[in-house]
Design a protein around this motif. Structure first.
Motif, PDB file in Angstrom:
ATOM      1  N   PRO A 195      -4.212  23.912   1.004  1.00  0.00           N
ATOM      2  CA  PRO A 195      -5.524  24.560   0.875  1.00  0.00           C
ATOM      3  C   PRO A 195      -5.541  25.655  -0.187  1.00  0.00           C
ATOM      4  CG  PRO A 195      -4.923  24.327   3.189  1.00  0.00           C
ATOM      5  CD  PRO A 195      -3.697  23.993   2.393  1.00  0.00           C
ATOM      6  N   GLU A 196      -4.417  26.324  -0.368  1.00  0.00           N
ATOM      7  CA  GLU A 196      -4.348  27.369  -1.392  1.00  0.00           C
ATOM      8  C   GLU A 196      -4.352  26.776  -2.793  1.00  0.00           C
ATOM      9  OE1 GLU A 196      -1.798  30.880   0.703  1.00  0.00           O
ATOM     10  OE2 GLU A 196      -0.775  28.955   0.435  1.00  0.00           O
ATOM     11  N   VAL A 197      -3.712  25.622  -2.956  1.00  0.00           N
ATOM     12  CA  VAL A 197      -3.759  24.928  -4.242  1.00  0.00           C
ATOM     13  C   VAL A 197      -5.182  24.498  -4.552  1.00  0.00           C
ATOM     14  CG1 VAL A 197      -2.958  22.918  -5.552  1.00  0.00           C
ATOM     15  CG2 VAL A 197      -1.367  24.133  -4.059  1.00  0.00           C
ATOM     16  N   ASP A 198      -5.870  23.960  -3.545  1.00  0.00           N
ATOM     17  CA  ASP A 198      -7.264  23.550  -3.735  1.00  0.00           C
ATOM     18  C   ASP A 198      -8.133  24.746  -4.117  1.00  0.00           C
ATOM     19  OD1 ASP A 198      -6.603  20.953  -3.116  1.00  0.00           O
ATOM     20  OD2 ASP A 198      -7.230  21.106  -1.009  1.00  0.00           O
ATOM     21  N   ALA A 199      -7.887  25.889  -3.482  1.00  0.00           N
ATOM     22  CA  ALA A 199      -8.672  27.083  -3.795  1.00  0.00           C
ATOM     23  C   ALA A 199      -8.417  27.535  -5.227  1.00  0.00           C
ATOM     24  CB  ALA A 199      -8.340  28.204  -2.815  1.00  0.00           C
ATOM     25  N   LEU A 200      -7.149  27.442  -5.673  1.00  0.00           N
ATOM     26  CA  LEU A 200      -6.806  27.826  -7.038  1.00  0.00           C
ATOM     27  C   LEU A 200      -7.501  26.931  -8.049  1.00  0.00           C
ATOM     28  CD1 LEU A 200      -5.024  29.289  -9.205  1.00  0.00           C
ATOM     29  CD2 LEU A 200      -3.296  27.528  -8.752  1.00  0.00           C
ATOM     30  N   THR A 201      -7.366  25.626  -7.893  1.00  0.00           N
ATOM     31  CA  THR A 201      -7.912  24.704  -8.886  1.00  0.00           C
ATOM     32  C   THR A 201      -9.434  24.664  -8.853  1.00  0.00           C
ATOM     33  OG1 THR A 201      -7.619  22.832  -7.357  1.00  0.00           O
ATOM     34  CG2 THR A 201      -5.820  23.290  -8.906  1.00  0.00           C
ATOM     35  N   SER A 202     -10.034  24.923  -7.692  1.00  0.00           N
ATOM     36  CA  SER A 202     -11.491  24.865  -7.605  1.00  0.00           C
ATOM     37  C   SER A 202     -12.152  26.016  -8.349  1.00  0.00           C
ATOM     38  CB  SER A 202     -11.937  24.865  -6.141  1.00  0.00           C
ATOM     39  OG  SER A 202     -11.620  26.092  -5.514  1.00  0.00           O
ATOM     40  N   ARG A 203     -11.430  27.110  -8.548  1.00  0.00           N
ATOM     41  CA  ARG A 203     -12.043  28.215  -9.275  1.00  0.00           C
ATOM     42  C   ARG A 203     -11.748  28.167 -10.772  1.00  0.00           C
ATOM     43  NH1 ARG A 203      -8.070  31.291  -6.141  1.00  0.00           N
ATOM     44  NH2 ARG A 203      -6.365  32.014  -7.490  1.00  0.00           N
ATOM     45  N   LEU A 204     -11.044  27.129 -11.216  1.00  0.00           N
ATOM     46  CA  LEU A 204     -10.774  26.949 -12.634  1.00  0.00           C
ATOM     47  C   LEU A 204     -11.786  25.979 -13.242  1.00  0.00           C
ATOM     48  CD1 LEU A 204      -6.879  26.593 -12.582  1.00  0.00           C
ATOM     49  CD2 LEU A 204      -8.191  28.586 -13.318  1.00  0.00           C
ATOM     50  N   GLY A 205     -12.120  26.219 -14.492  1.00  0.00           N
ATOM     51  CA  GLY A 205     -12.989  25.302 -15.200  1.00  0.00           C
ATOM     52  C   GLY A 205     -12.246  24.047 -15.614  1.00  0.00           C
ATOM     53  N   PRO A 206     -12.927  23.077 -16.222  1.00  0.00           N
ATOM     54  CA  PRO A 206     -12.267  21.855 -16.669  1.00  0.00           C
ATOM     55  C   PRO A 206     -11.237  22.148 -17.743  1.00  0.00           C
ATOM     56  CG  PRO A 206     -14.492  21.986 -17.554  1.00  0.00           C
ATOM     57  CD  PRO A 206     -14.364  23.101 -16.554  1.00  0.00           C
ATOM     58  N   LYS A 263     -12.638  30.462 -15.641  1.00  0.00           N
ATOM     59  CA  LYS A 263     -13.536  29.848 -14.663  1.00  0.00           C
ATOM     60  C   LYS A 263     -14.516  28.901 -15.348  1.00  0.00           C
ATOM     61  CE  LYS A 263     -15.106  33.738 -13.032  1.00  0.00           C
ATOM     62  NZ  LYS A 263     -14.289  34.679 -13.829  1.00  0.00           N
ATOM     63  N   VAL A 264     -14.698  29.072 -16.640  1.00  0.00           N
ATOM     64  CA  VAL A 264     -15.578  28.202 -17.417  1.00  0.00           C
ATOM     65  C   VAL A 264     -14.791  27.059 -18.044  1.00  0.00           C
ATOM     66  CG1 VAL A 264     -17.149  28.081 -19.405  1.00  0.00           C
ATOM     67  CG2 VAL A 264     -17.183  30.077 -17.895  1.00  0.00           C
ATOM     68  N   LEU A 265     -13.659  27.384 -18.622  1.00  0.00           N
ATOM     69  CA  LEU A 265     -12.853  26.422 -19.375  1.00  0.00           C
ATOM     70  C   LEU A 265     -11.391  26.807 -19.199  1.00  0.00           C
ATOM     71  CD1 LEU A 265     -13.532  24.032 -21.298  1.00  0.00           C
ATOM     72  CD2 LEU A 265     -13.386  25.654 -23.186  1.00  0.00           C
ATOM     73  N   ALA A 266     -10.587  25.929 -18.658  1.00  0.00           N
ATOM     74  CA  ALA A 266      -9.207  26.262 -18.330  1.00  0.00           C
ATOM     75  C   ALA A 266      -8.256  25.874 -19.464  1.00  0.00           C
ATOM     76  CB  ALA A 266      -8.772  25.560 -17.045  1.00  0.00           C
ATOM     77  N   GLY A 267      -7.406  26.821 -19.843  1.00  0.00           N
ATOM     78  CA  GLY A 267      -6.355  26.533 -20.812  1.00  0.00           C
ATOM     79  C   GLY A 267      -6.608  27.021 -22.208  1.00  0.00           C
ATOM     80  N   VAL A 268      -7.858  27.354 -22.532  1.00  0.00           N
ATOM     81  CA  VAL A 268      -8.198  27.833 -23.870  1.00  0.00           C
ATOM     82  C   VAL A 268      -7.875  29.320 -23.955  1.00  0.00           C
ATOM     83  CG1 VAL A 268     -10.062  28.238 -25.518  1.00  0.00           C
ATOM     84  CG2 VAL A 268      -9.951  26.084 -24.250  1.00  0.00           C
ATOM     85  N   GLY A 269      -7.114  29.702 -24.982  1.00  0.00           N
ATOM     86  CA  GLY A 269      -6.766  31.093 -25.210  1.00  0.00           C
ATOM     87  C   GLY A 269      -7.321  31.587 -26.524  1.00  0.00           C
ATOM     88  N   ASN A 270      -6.757  32.668 -27.019  1.00  0.00           N
ATOM     89  CA  ASN A 270      -7.322  33.361 -28.172  1.00  0.00           C
ATOM     90  C   ASN A 270      -7.289  32.521 -29.445  1.00  0.00           C
ATOM     91  OD1 ASN A 270      -8.649  35.517 -29.209  1.00  0.00           O
ATOM     92  ND2 ASN A 270      -6.960  36.954 -29.079  1.00  0.00           N
ATOM     93  N   VAL A 271      -6.214  31.760 -29.635  1.00  0.00           N
ATOM     94  CA  VAL A 271      -6.098  30.969 -30.864  1.00  0.00           C
ATOM     95  C   VAL A 271      -7.120  29.832 -30.862  1.00  0.00           C
ATOM     96  CG1 VAL A 271      -4.589  29.639 -32.367  1.00  0.00           C
ATOM     97  CG2 VAL A 271      -3.646  31.528 -31.024  1.00  0.00           C
ATOM     98  N   TYR A 272      -7.115  29.023 -29.798  1.00  0.00           N
ATOM     99  CA  TYR A 272      -8.052  27.904 -29.756  1.00  0.00           C
ATOM    100  C   TYR A 272      -9.494  28.401 -29.760  1.00  0.00           C
ATOM    101  CZ  TYR A 272      -4.308  24.510 -28.885  1.00  0.00           C
ATOM    102  OH  TYR A 272      -3.197  23.709 -29.002  1.00  0.00           O
ATOM    103  N   ARG A 273      -9.765  29.520 -29.085  1.00  0.00           N
ATOM    104  CA  ARG A 273     -11.113  30.083 -29.087  1.00  0.00           C
ATOM    105  C   ARG A 273     -11.568  30.385 -30.510  1.00  0.00           C
ATOM    106  NH1 ARG A 273     -13.013  35.531 -27.518  1.00  0.00           N
ATOM    107  NH2 ARG A 273     -11.003  36.355 -28.204  1.00  0.00           N
ATOM    108  N   ALA A 274     -10.755  31.136 -31.252  1.00  0.00           N
ATOM    109  CA  ALA A 274     -11.138  31.537 -32.598  1.00  0.00           C
ATOM    110  C   ALA A 274     -11.285  30.330 -33.522  1.00  0.00           C
ATOM    111  CB  ALA A 274     -10.096  32.504 -33.167  1.00  0.00           C
ATOM    112  N   GLU A 275     -10.355  29.412 -33.425  1.00  0.00           N
ATOM    113  CA  GLU A 275     -10.299  28.306 -34.384  1.00  0.00           C
ATOM    114  C   GLU A 275     -11.365  27.245 -34.127  1.00  0.00           C
ATOM    115  OE1 GLU A 275      -8.110  28.305 -37.172  1.00  0.00           O
ATOM    116  OE2 GLU A 275      -8.123  30.381 -36.487  1.00  0.00           O
ATOM    117  N   VAL A 276     -11.647  26.937 -32.852  1.00  0.00           N
ATOM    118  CA  VAL A 276     -12.651  25.898 -32.609  1.00  0.00           C
ATOM    119  C   VAL A 276     -14.045  26.413 -32.974  1.00  0.00           C
ATOM    120  CG1 VAL A 276     -13.254  26.361 -30.175  1.00  0.00           C
ATOM    121  CG2 VAL A 276     -13.243  24.018 -31.042  1.00  0.00           C
TER     122      VAL A 276
END
Length: 270
Positions: free
Chosen positions: A118-129, A160-173
């Motif tokens: 249930p804790e794993v489900d709670a973690l992943t449910s609050r993350l974005g795609p 919570k909106v988009l999971a995995g995107v950080g500063n580099v991908y944000r700036a470059e995309v």
């Protein structure tokens, strides 16, 4: 902080090396001793990543959750491993299905903990795609972005909106699609979002494959060197004060939500 492609590379490596067999887990530092005892000797069934989170699933039904944060790092090693050096939160040794032993030490993570289902489900449910996951639904991110007045530069970094995107991908995309980081989310059109999503999927898959973030198109990959000798070129990331690779305008810098922001005022108007 490592971006999503790094965690997916780790998950793939750990699955290949350790899944399918029992693992020995300890905490030389002592801070993860109770958690290590719960999975020591158990079989690792699957390793996966969701955004910046690494998950090791075990046959007992529990899951090891690791978030590297700013300072966390895995160090891979052949077996027998040398004596632990420094603050090793977790040491994991196993042979997996192939029967070839490997080990890894984890130092300095933000999180290293045991979770129940249930804790794993709670973690992943609050993350974005996560653009790197096959089950990712870009409509979930679009639904939040298209209704938000927050700037896109902040929304793309919100896990919570988009999971995995950080500063580099944000700036470059944003640069690659000529979009100002200050544009409100609700001003983005659906075709613009679809193009950005597909680009993130492709860029992050390249990051998984190569182990480095390659974000500059081949026809632009020349001229001024990268911001660091061991990194590929970027369009704007960490290039404040330098001329834009496309138009020559000085790359701008600001701070948005406590993170450094880079963009070209000419190529990304608005």
């Amino acid at each position: 902080m490592p971006e999503g492609h790094t965690l997916h590379r780790l998950a793939k490596l750990h699955h290949q090396r350790f899944a399918g067999g029992p693992v020995r887990v300890s905490s030389p530092q002592g801070r993860f001793a109770d958690g290590a005892a719960l999975i020591d000797g158990r079989t690792l069934t699957r390793a996966e990543a969701w955004g910046k989170h690494l998950l090791h699933h075990y046959d007992s039904g529990v899951t090891l959750h690791v978030h590297l944060g700013l300072y966390g790092k895995f160090t891979e090693s052949a077996v027998p491993m040398p004596d632990p050096v420094g603050e090793v939160r977790m040491r994991l040794i196993g042979a997996g299905r192939k029967g070839e032993p490997y080990g890894t030490d984890l130092r300095g993570p933000t999180a290293c903990e045991i979770l129940l289902a249930p804790e794993v489900d709670a973690l992943t449910s609050r993350l974005g795609p996560d653009p790197l996951r096959r089950d990712a639904d870009p409509d979930r991110a679009w639904s939040r972005i298209s209704r938000s007045q927050r700037p896109l530069g902040a929304l793309l970094m919100d896990q919570k909106v988009l999971a995995g995107v950080g500063n580099v991908y944000r700036a470059e995309v944003l640069f690659r699609h000529n979009i100002s980081p200050y544009r409100p989310g609700k001003s983005l059109t659906r075709p613009e979002w679809d193009a950005m999503w597909l680009d993130l999927v492709a860029l992050m898959k390249t990051g998984v494959r190569r182990g480095l973030m390659h974000v500059v198109r081949p026809e632009h990959d020349h001229g001024a060197p990268s911001y660091a000798p061991d990194r590929p070129r970027t369009y704007v990331y960490r290039r404040a004060g330098d001329p834009c690779r496309l138009c020559g305008t000085t790359v701008a810098h600001a701070v948005m939500d406590a993170r450094n922001l880079f963009w070209c005022p000419t190529c990304q108007p608005g």
